[in-house]
Design an enzyme around this catalytic site. Sequence first.
Site, PDB file in Angstrom:
ATOM      1  N   GLU A 119       0.834  -1.213   0.000  1.00 35.40           N
ATOM      2  CA  GLU A 119       0.000   0.000   0.000  1.00 35.40           C
ATOM      3  C   GLU A 119       0.865   1.258   0.000  1.00 35.40           C
ATOM      4  OE1 GLU A 119      -3.097  -0.488  -0.382  1.00 35.40           O
ATOM      5  OE2 GLU A 119      -3.757  -2.259   0.734  1.00 35.40           O
ATOM      6  N   HIS A 142      -2.619   1.841   8.952  1.00 32.15           N
ATOM      7  CA  HIS A 142      -3.672   1.012   8.377  1.00 32.15           C
ATOM      8  C   HIS A 142      -3.797  -0.261   9.209  1.00 32.15           C
ATOM      9  CE1 HIS A 142      -6.101  -1.411   5.821  1.00 32.15           C
ATOM     10  NE2 HIS A 142      -5.106  -2.146   5.365  1.00 32.15           N
ATOM     11  N   HIS A 144      -6.956  -3.616  10.482  1.00 30.99           N
ATOM     12  CA  HIS A 144      -8.201  -4.310  10.140  1.00 30.99           C
ATOM     13  C   HIS A 144      -9.076  -4.449  11.397  1.00 30.99           C
ATOM     14  CE1 HIS A 144      -6.198  -6.500   6.425  1.00 30.99           C
ATOM     15  NE2 HIS A 144      -6.193  -5.172   6.321  1.00 30.99           N
TER      16      HIS A 144
HETATM   17  P1  13P Z   1       1.162  -5.415   3.257  1.00 37.97           P
HETATM   18  O1  13P Z   1       1.674  -6.633   3.979  1.00 37.97           O
HETATM   19  O2  13P Z   1       1.631  -5.348   1.832  1.00 37.97           O
HETATM   20  O3  13P Z   1       1.482  -4.153   4.013  1.00 37.97           O
HETATM   21  O4  13P Z   1      -0.434  -5.543   3.160  1.00 37.97           O
HETATM   22  C1  13P Z   1      -1.222  -5.632   4.312  1.00 37.97           C
HETATM   23  C2  13P Z   1      -2.571  -5.051   4.105  1.00 37.97           C
HETATM   24  O5  13P Z   1      -3.303  -4.882   5.071  1.00 37.97           O
HETATM   25  C3  13P Z   1      -2.992  -4.693   2.730  1.00 37.97           C
HETATM   26  O6  13P Z   1      -4.133  -3.929   2.742  1.00 37.97           O
HETATM   27 ZN    ZN Z   2      -5.313  -4.088   4.682  1.00 43.23          ZN
END
Ligand code: 13P
Ligand code: ZN
Length: 268
Positions: A119, A142, A144
């Site tokens: 990203e 970022h 989840h």
């Molecule tokens: P990366 O391991 O490439 O950072 O991706 C993790 C992720 O959450 C992609 O949205």
């Molecule tokens: Zn992600």
Amino acid sequence: MPFKLNGELKKRVEGVAFTGQLLWQKGWAEKNAGNLSLDVTDLARVKPSQLKAPTFRGHPGYPTPLAGRCFLVTGTGTRYRDIEKEPEQCLCLLRLSEKGIGYHVLWGGRKPGFKPTSELSSHLRMQHSLLQRGGKLKVVLHTHPNELIALTHLAETNSQEALNWALWGMIPEAKLFVPKGVGLVPYRLTGSEALAQATVGVLDQGYKVVLWEKHGALAVGADPGEAFDLVDAMNKAATLYLLCKHAGQNPQGLTREQIEEIGRTYPE
Ligand code: 13P
Ligand code: ZN
């Protein structure tokens, strides 16, 4: 002479590692989920001799005002939970080249085949947006977060307006901590240019938390802890919303008047 982290940069690495642990403990960082960038340009003194060819990697491009800036960035495929014990494997310090065509890896990036997060394009565009907003906000995080993602799957909260009123209605702190609410980006392919563009379009409107529909959240802040707090506050509101639903009822929620009163009484 190879680049060495000074005391301030070491503290930033520790701050990223600490937040990585929090994200893991929250259950918002399965496998390699999530990524982070932190602008450390003001702390990294780089000598021209440290910008030699072997450390250079190409990149499709980034906004020109970012040329020469330095970022701590997580590696693609690396785990948030591993940063604390293996910072040099999971993170890198990169300096974007003057020509906008790539970057030098100054420190870290030691995992075999290491590459910055998939990203990176979104992060660099968002970092540019933060720079334009005055440069006090340095981190793009970022992750989840389960309950926030779940709400983007429900028809009743799958619009930015409905989502924000639902979240603000659950607890006064949601409006206090995130007065503008979350910006919602419709589903786009992970790591794609379309996702990067849509994200920066929302961030440019002044949002500090962005939700990627059916994927995750991004937050910006002066440091990783500040960005974490924003996601935490909003995810708590999302959790309360779903707890009411699990109890078989629709949440009553604060009224619009009560939410607006919070906004008027405690402006950002
Ligand atoms: P990366 O391991 O490439 O950072 O991706 C993790 C992720 O959450 C992609 O949205
Ligand atoms: Zn992600």
